[in-house]
Design a protein around this motif. Sequence first.
Motif, short mmCIF file in Angstrom:
data_model
loop_
_atom_site.label_atom_id
_atom_site.label_comp_id
_atom_site.label_asym_id
_atom_site.label_seq_id
_atom_site.Cartn_x
_atom_site.Cartn_y
_atom_site.Cartn_z
N PRO A 48 -23.33 1.61 -5.73
CA PRO A 48 -23.20 3.07 -5.90
C PRO A 48 -22.33 3.72 -4.82
N ASN A 49 -21.98 2.98 -3.75
CA ASN A 49 -21.29 3.59 -2.61
C ASN A 49 -19.81 3.21 -2.52
N ARG A 50 -19.28 2.55 -3.55
CA ARG A 50 -17.88 2.20 -3.49
C ARG A 50 -17.18 2.71 -4.75
N TYR A 51 -15.93 3.12 -4.53
CA TYR A 51 -15.10 3.60 -5.62
C TYR A 51 -13.78 2.86 -5.56
N ARG A 52 -13.48 2.14 -6.61
CA ARG A 52 -12.25 1.39 -6.66
C ARG A 52 -11.17 2.22 -7.36
N LEU A 53 -10.06 2.45 -6.65
CA LEU A 53 -9.00 3.28 -7.18
C LEU A 53 -8.08 2.42 -8.05
N LEU A 54 -8.19 2.57 -9.36
CA LEU A 54 -7.43 1.76 -10.30
C LEU A 54 -6.24 2.55 -10.85
N PRO A 55 -5.22 1.84 -11.35
CA PRO A 55 -4.11 2.53 -12.02
C PRO A 55 -4.65 3.35 -13.19
N MET A 56 -3.98 4.48 -13.45
CA MET A 56 -4.44 5.40 -14.48
C MET A 56 -3.55 5.32 -15.71
N SER A 57 -4.12 5.70 -16.83
CA SER A 57 -3.31 5.87 -18.03
C SER A 57 -2.47 7.13 -17.86
N ARG A 58 -1.48 7.29 -18.73
CA ARG A 58 -0.65 8.49 -18.66
C ARG A 58 -1.50 9.75 -18.90
N GLU A 59 -2.44 9.64 -19.81
CA GLU A 59 -3.29 10.80 -20.12
C GLU A 59 -4.13 11.18 -18.90
N GLN A 60 -4.69 10.17 -18.22
CA GLN A 60 -5.49 10.44 -17.02
C GLN A 60 -4.63 11.04 -15.92
N ALA A 61 -3.43 10.50 -15.76
CA ALA A 61 -2.53 11.01 -14.72
C ALA A 61 -2.13 12.45 -15.00
N LEU A 62 -1.81 12.73 -16.26
CA LEU A 62 -1.42 14.09 -16.64
C LEU A 62 -2.56 15.06 -16.40
N ASP A 63 -3.76 14.67 -16.73
CA ASP A 63 -4.93 15.51 -16.51
C ASP A 63 -5.15 15.74 -15.02
N ALA A 64 -4.96 14.69 -14.21
CA ALA A 64 -5.15 14.82 -12.77
C ALA A 64 -4.13 15.79 -12.16
N VAL A 65 -2.88 15.68 -12.58
CA VAL A 65 -1.84 16.56 -12.04
C VAL A 65 -2.11 18.01 -12.40
N GLN A 66 -2.47 18.26 -13.64
CA GLN A 66 -2.69 19.63 -14.08
C GLN A 66 -3.93 20.24 -13.45
N LYS A 67 -4.98 19.45 -13.31
CA LYS A 67 -6.21 19.99 -12.74
C LYS A 67 -6.07 20.25 -11.24
N THR A 68 -5.45 19.32 -10.52
CA THR A 68 -5.31 19.51 -9.07
C THR A 68 -4.18 20.47 -8.73
N GLY A 69 -3.15 20.50 -9.58
CA GLY A 69 -2.02 21.38 -9.30
C GLY A 69 -2.30 22.83 -9.64
N GLY A 70 -3.15 23.03 -10.63
CA GLY A 70 -3.49 24.41 -11.02
C GLY A 70 -2.26 25.21 -11.40
N LYS A 71 -2.11 26.39 -10.81
CA LYS A 71 -1.00 27.28 -11.14
C LYS A 71 0.33 26.80 -10.56
N LEU A 72 0.28 25.79 -9.67
CA LEU A 72 1.51 25.30 -9.05
C LEU A 72 2.34 24.43 -9.97
N VAL A 73 1.74 23.97 -11.05
CA VAL A 73 2.46 23.07 -11.94
C VAL A 73 2.15 23.42 -13.40
N ASP A 74 3.21 23.60 -14.18
CA ASP A 74 2.99 23.86 -15.61
C ASP A 74 2.96 22.54 -16.36
N ALA A 75 2.66 22.62 -17.65
CA ALA A 75 2.49 21.42 -18.46
C ALA A 75 3.77 20.59 -18.51
N SER A 76 4.91 21.27 -18.60
CA SER A 76 6.19 20.56 -18.68
C SER A 76 6.48 19.80 -17.38
N SER A 77 6.23 20.46 -16.24
CA SER A 77 6.48 19.81 -14.94
C SER A 77 5.53 18.64 -14.73
#
Length: 244
Positions: A13-42
């Motif tokens: 329960p105390n370890r998190y392995r950082l694995l490669p992401m799918s494109r969908e996961q990566a896109l979701d991560a960029v948009q959620k963390t970027g917020g207003k700094l990044v639009d969908a196209s960027s």
Amino acid sequence: LETWTDLIPRLGPNRYRLLPMSREQALDAVQKTGGKLVDASSAQRIVEFLGCQMAQSSAMRVARESRRIEPALLSLVCASLNADRLAKRPPGLQLDVSDLEARGAQIVDRFYNQAFADLPDAQRISAASWIEANLITIDGTRRPYPLAAVDATLLPALRELVNRRLLRIEITEQGDQVELVHDRLATVALSRAQLAQQQAEATGRLQREKEAAELELFKQRAAAARLAEERADLERARAEEALA
């Protein structure tokens, strides 16, 4: 920790392995963390930049097709673009992804160099040379290498580069394989290998020119010495004739 969880279940329960992401996961991560700094196209352009892998054997890539974006590189590119935004006066309202291919290549290039930073000189040189000779093809595509076949003296440096997200170790049926985390890093490694080869060729050419110049100088001095000796012999002969 991943390799110890079977032996020590409480680590689970105390370890998190950082694995490669799918494109969908990566896109979701960029948009959620970027917020207003990044639009969908960027966000899409950033993900596409890192999702572009060079052609290789489909059998070697099919298992990873759904997990293609390396989180460390995604974070690096986004952080670098945000640093560029903040450096403007006044700061931009959104990330600027214009000319991302060239700017992104520079970011990846810096990441490659920084991964080797602080390694002892001997380890840095030997690890870089080994990577550029064994983990890329002649056209700059990354390729895996059996970890069991790696010289033991290189392992500490390679494991440190795994920690720095330049390399990763893949567990396969054929045994553990070490490889660069992304083909864009393979492109950088290829350029370093080509530069090293050019420098070696230039050094060899200069050495050959130096040796040729030294040989020519030796020949000139030998010829001058023979001429001086012949003149001395001639003068002695004339002196003897005069005395006779």
